[in-house]
Design a protein around this motif. Structure first.
Motif, PDB file in Angstrom:
ATOM      1  N   PHE A  13      -0.271  10.816  -2.500  1.00 44.78           N
ATOM      2  CA  PHE A  13       0.060   9.595  -3.164  1.00 44.78           C
ATOM      3  C   PHE A  13      -0.471   8.131  -2.367  1.00 44.78           C
ATOM      4  O   PHE A  13      -0.551   8.473  -1.038  1.00 44.78           O
ATOM      5  CB  PHE A  13       1.341   9.555  -3.472  1.00 44.78           C
ATOM      6  N   ALA A  14      -0.498   7.295  -2.939  1.00 44.84           N
ATOM      7  CA  ALA A  14      -0.534   6.023  -2.432  1.00 44.84           C
ATOM      8  C   ALA A  14      -0.097   4.756  -3.075  1.00 44.84           C
ATOM      9  O   ALA A  14       0.309   4.915  -4.465  1.00 44.84           O
ATOM     10  CB  ALA A  14      -2.153   5.706  -2.336  1.00 44.84           C
ATOM     11  N   VAL A  15       0.524   3.559  -2.544  1.00 37.80           N
ATOM     12  CA  VAL A  15       0.907   2.601  -3.039  1.00 37.80           C
ATOM     13  C   VAL A  15       0.034   1.514  -3.162  1.00 37.80           C
ATOM     14  O   VAL A  15      -0.744   0.994  -2.072  1.00 37.80           O
ATOM     15  CB  VAL A  15       2.260   2.263  -2.344  1.00 37.80           C
ATOM     16  N   ILE A  16      -0.330   0.836  -4.336  1.00 38.07           N
ATOM     17  CA  ILE A  16      -0.977  -0.515  -4.225  1.00 38.07           C
ATOM     18  C   ILE A  16      -0.038  -1.771  -4.423  1.00 38.07           C
ATOM     19  O   ILE A  16       0.668  -2.017  -5.199  1.00 38.07           O
ATOM     20  CB  ILE A  16      -1.673  -0.551  -5.667  1.00 38.07           C
ATOM     21  N   ALA A  17      -0.200  -2.353  -3.043  1.00 40.83           N
ATOM     22  CA  ALA A  17       0.892  -3.644  -2.906  1.00 40.83           C
ATOM     23  C   ALA A  17       0.066  -4.927  -3.529  1.00 40.83           C
ATOM     24  O   ALA A  17      -1.057  -5.046  -3.302  1.00 40.83           O
ATOM     25  CB  ALA A  17       1.302  -3.670  -1.412  1.00 40.83           C
ATOM     26  N   LEU A  18       0.940  -5.722  -4.088  1.00 40.03           N
ATOM     27  CA  LEU A  18       0.546  -6.846  -4.829  1.00 40.03           C
ATOM     28  C   LEU A  18       0.472  -8.193  -3.940  1.00 40.03           C
ATOM     29  O   LEU A  18       0.203  -9.178  -4.378  1.00 40.03           O
ATOM     30  CB  LEU A  18       0.975  -6.947  -6.307  1.00 40.03           C
TER      31      LEU A  18
END
Length: 278
Positions: A13-18
């Protein structure tokens, strides 16, 4: 990463930080993170589908789950790991109205699964094209209409198990649900399929009577799910806000799993849970 792997069996999994602050904060805690800066919020809907389409293009199946879609049971084994469907969606309510009137139901983009198949990639491509053409997206900041219209583009035909339907309302508008998955077939592709998950197990509209303990609760708030204050109030009211009151002050000591556990309330009571959590 340790928490996701141990609790949900999700290791990839990965997180896209804004924003840069979130990116740095997550990366420092061992969360695989990519940074993305958006000048306007509606751009999120375009970027989200570009990222998801990219995953499918390189052969990675995925589950997209909004941060306010609360997982109270792990649905992986029963609904996702062994499915042969190209796409699986949670159910929406009544938008877009033209397709809800035609089908009796609509799909929701807040939680959906896609296998890395040619057909899933084609649907995501049409979805992206619909977003680029839809003049409502900047005003309403949603991809809800485009997701449903992408399925309609491929002439989806829905079939519901006989005598399995029940009906709910939102804003006095009724919509149909099923106790079982709603199957979608496509005349132009005999081996292609999409499914709608049972509403009472992947809930969008709060229900007074629960046929079975739900798996995911993505409850709708008046004014839209992007209204943070209303959303948090709803989660509190439904017993689904799991963070302890002083969670912002809980120090991080280097272990993500232990830190996340320390953030949660010791006792959680909600009518949506089969048992009280500790």
């Amino acid at each position: 990463a340790e928490y996701m792997g141990n609790r949900l069996g999700i290791h990839n999994f990965a997180v896209i930080a804004l924003d840069e602050t979130s990116k740095a904060w997550l990366a420092a805690r061992g969360v695989p993170t990519f940074g993305l800066t958006l000048k306007q919020f509606p751009a999120l809907w375009f970027v989200r589908i570009i990222v998801l389409r990219g995953l499918a293009e390189v052969g990675l199946p995925f589950i997209h789950s909004d941060s306010d879609a609360i997982w109270v049971q792990n649905p992986m084994e029963r609904f996702f790991l062994h499915t042969t469907s190209d796409l699986k969606f949670s159910q929406g309510t009544v938008a877009p109205g033209v397709l809800q009137a035609r089908w009796g139901h609509v799909v929701c983009g807040g939680l959906f699964f896609a296998r890395a198949t040619r057909f899933a990639r084609a649907v995501l491509q049409v979805l992206l094209e619909r977003l680029l053409q839809d003049p409502l997206v900047p005003a309403h900041a949603t991809d809800q209409d485009s997701i449903n219209h992408a399925l309609a583009f491929f002439d989806v035909e829905w079939s519901i198990v006989p005598q399995s339907t029940y009906h709910l309302k939102i804003f006095e508008k009724p919509f149909s649900c099923s106790r079982f998955e709603i199957n979608g077939s496509f005349p132009g592709c005999a081996n292609c399929s999409a499914r709608v998950l049972p509403h009472h197990l992947f809930m969008r509209r709060p229900m007074r009577s629960l046929p079975a303990p739900p798996y995911v609760l993505h409850l709708y708030t008046h004014g839209g799910p992007k209204q943070t204050k209303n959303k948090l109030a709803l989660l509190e009211d439904q017993g689904l806000f799991f963070l302890r009151p002083d969670w912002r002050n809980v120090p991080y000591a280097g272990n993500l799993s232990r830190w996340l556990t320390a953030l949660t309330r010791l006792t959680i009571t909600s009518r949506y849970l089969s048992t009280a959590g500790t």
